[in-house]
Scaffold this motif. Structure first.
Motif, PDB file in Angstrom:
ATOM      1  N   VAL A 216      33.340  14.076  56.713  1.00  0.00           N
ATOM      2  CA  VAL A 216      34.207  12.894  56.601  1.00  0.00           C
ATOM      3  C   VAL A 216      35.314  12.985  57.642  1.00  0.00           C
ATOM      4  O   VAL A 216      35.669  14.071  58.112  1.00  0.00           O
ATOM      5  CB  VAL A 216      34.814  12.775  55.185  1.00  0.00           C
ATOM      6  CG1 VAL A 216      33.731  12.515  54.158  1.00  0.00           C
ATOM      7  CG2 VAL A 216      35.609  14.025  54.823  1.00  0.00           C
ATOM      8  N   ASP A 217      35.850  11.812  57.997  1.00  0.00           N
ATOM      9  CA  ASP A 217      36.956  11.782  58.953  1.00  0.00           C
ATOM     10  C   ASP A 217      38.276  11.961  58.223  1.00  0.00           C
ATOM     11  O   ASP A 217      38.313  12.236  57.013  1.00  0.00           O
ATOM     12  CB  ASP A 217      36.930  10.481  59.764  1.00  0.00           C
ATOM     13  CG  ASP A 217      36.981   9.241  58.877  1.00  0.00           C
ATOM     14  OD1 ASP A 217      37.471   9.351  57.724  1.00  0.00           O
ATOM     15  OD2 ASP A 217      36.531   8.164  59.311  1.00  0.00           O
ATOM     16  N   ASP A 218      39.370  11.808  58.948  1.00  0.00           N
ATOM     17  CA  ASP A 218      40.694  12.019  58.371  1.00  0.00           C
ATOM     18  C   ASP A 218      41.001  11.046  57.234  1.00  0.00           C
ATOM     19  O   ASP A 218      41.841  11.325  56.372  1.00  0.00           O
ATOM     20  CB  ASP A 218      41.763  11.879  59.467  1.00  0.00           C
ATOM     21  CG  ASP A 218      41.638  12.980  60.502  1.00  0.00           C
ATOM     22  OD1 ASP A 218      41.055  14.035  60.168  1.00  0.00           O
ATOM     23  OD2 ASP A 218      42.100  12.794  61.651  1.00  0.00           O
ATOM     24  N   GLU A 219      40.311   9.916  57.236  1.00  0.00           N
ATOM     25  CA  GLU A 219      40.559   8.915  56.197  1.00  0.00           C
ATOM     26  C   GLU A 219      39.594   9.051  55.019  1.00  0.00           C
ATOM     27  O   GLU A 219      39.606   8.229  54.094  1.00  0.00           O
ATOM     28  CB  GLU A 219      40.452   7.507  56.801  1.00  0.00           C
ATOM     29  CG  GLU A 219      41.494   7.250  57.888  1.00  0.00           C
ATOM     30  CD  GLU A 219      41.343   5.877  58.519  1.00  0.00           C
ATOM     31  OE1 GLU A 219      40.386   5.152  58.106  1.00  0.00           O
ATOM     32  OE2 GLU A 219      42.149   5.520  59.386  1.00  0.00           O
ATOM     33  N   GLY A 220      38.751  10.075  55.063  1.00  0.00           N
ATOM     34  CA  GLY A 220      37.828  10.306  53.959  1.00  0.00           C
ATOM     35  C   GLY A 220      36.533   9.532  54.041  1.00  0.00           C
ATOM     36  O   GLY A 220      35.747   9.529  53.086  1.00  0.00           O
TER      37      GLY A 220
END
Length: 960
Positions: A216-220
């Motif tokens: 997942v990226d930093d934003e989930g």
């Protein structure tokens, strides 16, 4: 003061301890012209006293005499029967016992002068059975009429080695055939999927990238090409978390995930998912299945997450794997020419070295090569190998790589002379009948050619053009590119230009497509089998720990071709499909109970390299496993080294069927001990593969086995007792064959099979029948050991900790005389104790050593692992024979584990005895000037007064 050293020794004169010796040293001090000495009779007295007592303890707690009597009672012929051999020479004895007519009741046993009661009934507790025995009358009369013991019979046979190895070869052939069929189904599906697909350079397709799934990226949010991918632990796949419904795609780090060629290839190869799942359902023993694309991506089933290394890189390119190269191309002879003229200085020479190294990566054990550096002169990179080619195994390739670093650039380049030398080598080597006898190639690594050298090609290569030319132009300049391109086209090769180090890998791989064209055009879907190997790069990507892997395996692979009409004649290789076969699967086919204690099975490739052998094992360094970088180049001659003339090896390489015999020295206990024996070898080829299989049987008891017979009901009753265990790595029933059976233990599977509730289970009925016999015959030991444990007057100082038994069928029994938390060595007889339990390819160490001693005697040792870890115990074991005959099979081995302190105390007490009438001994091991040592039959010290309790660890490191 003058000092001397005098050594006295005594063989243990009691049969209790036949192979234990005492060495006694004396520092002699001159006193008034006299000299003090130790009479040999005193040393013999000590040996006899200690040997007799320790044998008595070992026999009593192990129950050896009880078990021996049980077996001999079975083999005693009834009155009026003929116990001699009948007709067939393979049958050495046959008899049947009836409890009513037996000369002694088998349910009553005498051990240490005490008569016991009958064996306990099914469902009766051990404590209740023991109390009944104590209350029974102390009589040696025949059994009561109401006593019923399961009727037992035995038959001794000589092992037919030729028949054994042929049957084993047929089983292996069948197993390999199933794997090859699964691979062929993948080929058909892949070629059909590609045939139906039209390449679309603008295709957008989201696939499960092996590295990015569940990321997942930093934003989930799920990252691109990642997505949620269900993973569950699966013990069939080394307990990795996998998805058995879908595959994943791995793309090399140096390639773009969304390259149009990659995306199109991933799209049409999605059709393989259905076949992956179908193959696994048909054959649940399959592990990894995969498709390695010629474009570079790797589709793997079942789906599993891949993990980059600490640098964010995954060092895996499927096109560099052994299975891919062998399937994609035919065996080849290659000469690599490297330009080392002055113009190659600096970065160009660095790129040239890397190019040569990458070419070596694409060569396998079926290929042959040499490397020549040239300027105004010709320099063989390895001067000792002038004018010849060598096999491209790992050892040779690594050796040449070391010499590449010694190259330096100077002078002018005379390519013509180098080409003449290369053609001469290939022609001469081919005429000798050596080498691949297939494809030939010259790899030219240079920064340019000033002419075409058509006169050289006309002399050596035209018109047949048997040798392909592959020029690699190093550097960005293209001034001489035309000449090199012409060379490639005129000699059925391929031209590549390499400007940077990053370009090396991809450009080198291109020659494989050209070399594969004849196979593609002829549609030769050859089935390729690799040697045994460890794919460490793949294991690291899967994050396998040391205990779980990596493990040795072989791979079956087949090429995948384009079948489209418009490209059929171009010979386009789409990739290679394959599946791995762990060598443990081969081990499951071996009838271990038929091989004897020291017998074993081994298999080799057509190059003489080991596929499986008991001596193909991890090395140890400072107590830790140290795996070889590659196991594929271990030759049979390196482990069967007594065969000086390679008679066995050559016969198996040539796929012959036959026999061979020689005296051997086999190491045990990780090479610390040696057993001498005479082996008979039986060998044949495995049809449909490049492998040959052999069976080694040791003469004497190793050439005989016996068939025992008891009722299924009696056998299952005793097999299910809590003190019984079966060898983890032996296959009694194949519970891996069907998914519904994987939750079963071997004992549960045996019960279901023998009672007819699961008749479709694939079980070894013969082995199971022998296991049931062993369970019944050894059952009295359970109550006997329990009786000793319950008797508080016995073993009051807790010196004896464990009694144990193992039989020829992998059945074992154990009994604790102390609480589990009071054991000095808790690893003994556990999975951690590899030397002490039944493994896939060997019997326990204590079993093997006992089998080579005189029957009825015990062999003693301190396990090396326990000494180094300061777990001070001594093991004692003895073998149990079926008959009182040197050719009798060994039925079982029994033994005990005792505390070293207990063992030592018995020794020091015995060494205080003497022949003085008044009982006062002037000389004993207590004297300061006397050093006493007790050693085992391999010369390792068991007892010494120099070893103190506080410094035992360091002392044992020295003594052992």
């Amino acid at each position: 003061m003058q000092g001397n050293w005098r050594i006295l020794f005594s063989h243990m004169c009691s049969t209790s301890f036949l192979l234990l010796w005492i060495f006694v040293g004396l520092n002699v001090v001159e006193v008034a012209g006299s000299q003090q000495g130790i009479p040999l009779s005193v040393v013999k007295l000590w040996a006899s006293a200690f040997g007799g007592e320790i044998k008595s303890i070992s026999a009593k707690y192990s129950g050896s005499q009880l078990l021996q009597k049980e077996l001999w009672a079975i083999t005693v012929p009834r009155p009026g029967t003929n116990s001699s051999s009948e007709g067939s020479s393979s049958v050495k004895g046959s008899s049947r016992i009836n409890p009513k007519s037996s000369p002694a009741c088998p349910g009553l046993w005498e051990e240490g002068g005490t008569t016991r009661g009958s064996a306990r009934k099914h469902g009766e507790s051990v404590q209740t059975a023991y109390r009944k025995r104590l209350q029974a009358p102390n009589l040696g009369t025949p059994c009561p009429e109401k006593y019923k013991e399961p009727e037992k019979s035995v038959r001794v046979e000589e092992i037919d080695g030729v028949k054994l190895v042929k049957n084993l070869a047929m089983k292996m052939e069948e197993m390999f055939r199933k794997k090859a069929e699964a691979t062929r189904r993948l080929v058909e599906a892949a070629e059909e999927a590609h045939h139906q697909h039209e390449d679309n350079p603008d295709l957008q397709y989201e696939y499960f990238n092996a590295v990015l799934i569940n990321e997942v990226d930093d934003e989930g949010n799920n990252v691109e090409l990642g997505g949620e991918f269900l993973l569950e632990p699966n013990d069939h796949f080394n307990n990795l978390s996998v998805n058995v419904s879908l595959s994943v795609v791995q793309v090399p780090t140096n390639m773009y995930n969304k390259d149009p060629d990659i995306v199109n290839g991933v799209y049409w190869s999605e059709a393989l998912n259905k076949v992956f799942v179908d193959n696994f359902e048909r054959d649940p023993t399959l592990i990894w299945q995969y498709f390695g694309s010629a474009k570079g991506f790797f589709r793997q089933y079942p789906g599993v997450k891949w993990h980059p290394d600490e640098h964010g890189v995954i060092g895996f390119d499927c096109r560099n794997r052994k299975w891919y190269i062998q399937a994609a191309t035919s065996p080849k002879d290659v000469v690599i020419l490297v330009d080392v003229s002055g113009s190659m200085k600096g970065l160009r020479l660095t790129i040239a070295r890397q190019t040569v190294s990458s070419i070596l990566d694409t060569l396998g054990d079926d290929d042959f090569f040499n490397i020549i550096a040239y300027n105004q002169e010709i320099h063989y990179v390895e001067p000792c190998l002038n004018g010849t080619l060598v096999r491209a195994d790992r050892a040779n390739k690594d050796h040449f790589r070391e010499h590449l670093d010694k190259l330096f650039a100077k002078g002018i380049g005379l390519l013509g002379e180098a080409l003449n030398e290369a053609f001469t080598i290939l022609n001469d080597f081919n005429q000798t009948g050596h080498g691949s006898l297939c494809s030939q190639a010259i790899m030219l690594v240079t920064d340019g050619a000033t002419e075409m050298y058509d006169n050289v090609f006309e002399k050596h290569n035209w018109p047949e053009r048997k040798v392909r030319i592959f020029p690699y132009l190093i550097g960005r300049e293209s001034a001489f590119a035309d000449n090199l391109k012409w060379m490639a086209c005129a000699n059925k090769g391929y031209f590549s230009q390499i400007s940077t180090l990053a370009d090396v890998q991809e450009n080198v791989m291109r020659y494989l497509h050209v070399m594969s064209r004849p196979k593609v055009i002829d549609h030769e879907h050859d089935t390729v089998w690799t040697e045994a190997y460890v794919d460490s790069a793949l294991s690291q990507a899967h994050k396998l720990n040391e205990k779980a892997g990596p493990s040795l395996m072989t791979t079956v692979a087949m090429p995948v071709f384009s079948t489209k009409n418009e490209t059929k004649n171009q010979g386009i290789l789409l990739g290679v499909v394959g599946t791995d076969i762990p060598l443990q699967e081969l081990m499951k086919l071996i009838p271990k109970h038929m091989l004897g204690i020291h017998g074993y099975v081994f298999a080799i490739t057509n190059n003489g390299y080991i596929l499986t052998h008991p001596d193909l094992r991890p090395l140890y360094q400072e107590g830790q496993k140290r795996r070889k970088p590659n196991y594929s180049s271990v030759d049979l001659s390196e482990v069967e080294w007594e065969d000086k003339d390679d008679i066995l090896r050559n016969a198996m390489v040539n796929r012959k069927t036959g026999t061979f015999s020689m005296e051997v020295k086999k190491t045990v206990d990780k090479g610390r001990r040696v057993l001498k024996m005479h082996n008979d070898y039986y060998y044949t080829d495995i049809k449909g593969t490049p492998f040959s299989v052999g069976v080694a049987l040791s003469r004497g008891h190793g050439k005989y086995f016996f068939r025992g017979n008891v009722s299924v009901e009696a056998g299952l009753r005793d097999l299910e007792q809590p003190d019984v265990a079966l060898a983890d790595e032996w296959t009694y029933c194949n519970i891996e064959e069907e998914h519904e059976h994987r939750h079963l233990t071997q004992i549960q599977a045996i019960k279901l099979f023998m009672t007819g509730r699961r008749p479709h289970l694939k079980c070894d009925r013969e082995l199971i029948q022998e296991v049931l016999f062993d369970a019944v015959v050894t059952a009295p030991l359970e109550a006997y050991w329990t009786g000793l444990a319950l008797n508080k007057s016995e073993n009051s100082d807790k010196g004896v900790e464990i009694a144990f038994l193992g039989t020829r069928t992998g059945l074992s029994r154990t009994n604790l005389f102390v609480a589990p938390d009071q054991l000095s060595n808790k690893d003994f007889l556990t999975a951690e104790d590899k030397e002490g339990v039944f493994n896939a390819d060997h019997f326990p160490l204590w079993y093997k050593r006992a089998a080579e001693q005189v029957p009825g005697t015990f062999v003693y040792s301190i396990p090396f692992s326990t000494a180094l870890e300061n777990k001070s115990v001594v093991l004692a074991s003895t073998a149990i024979q079926l008959l009182d005959d040197r050719k009798s099979p060994i039925v079982a081995a029994v033994g005990i584990q005792m505390k070293l302190e207990f063992f030592q105390r018995k020794f020091w007490t015995a060494c205080r005895q003497c022949t003085a009438l008044d009982g006062k001994c002037s000389i004993s091991c207590d004297n300061e000037d006397i050093n006493c040592y007790l050693i085992d039959n391999n010369g390792f010290i068991l007892v010494t007064e120099e070893q103190s309790q506080d410094s035992s660890l360091e002392r044992w490191k020295v003594l052992l």
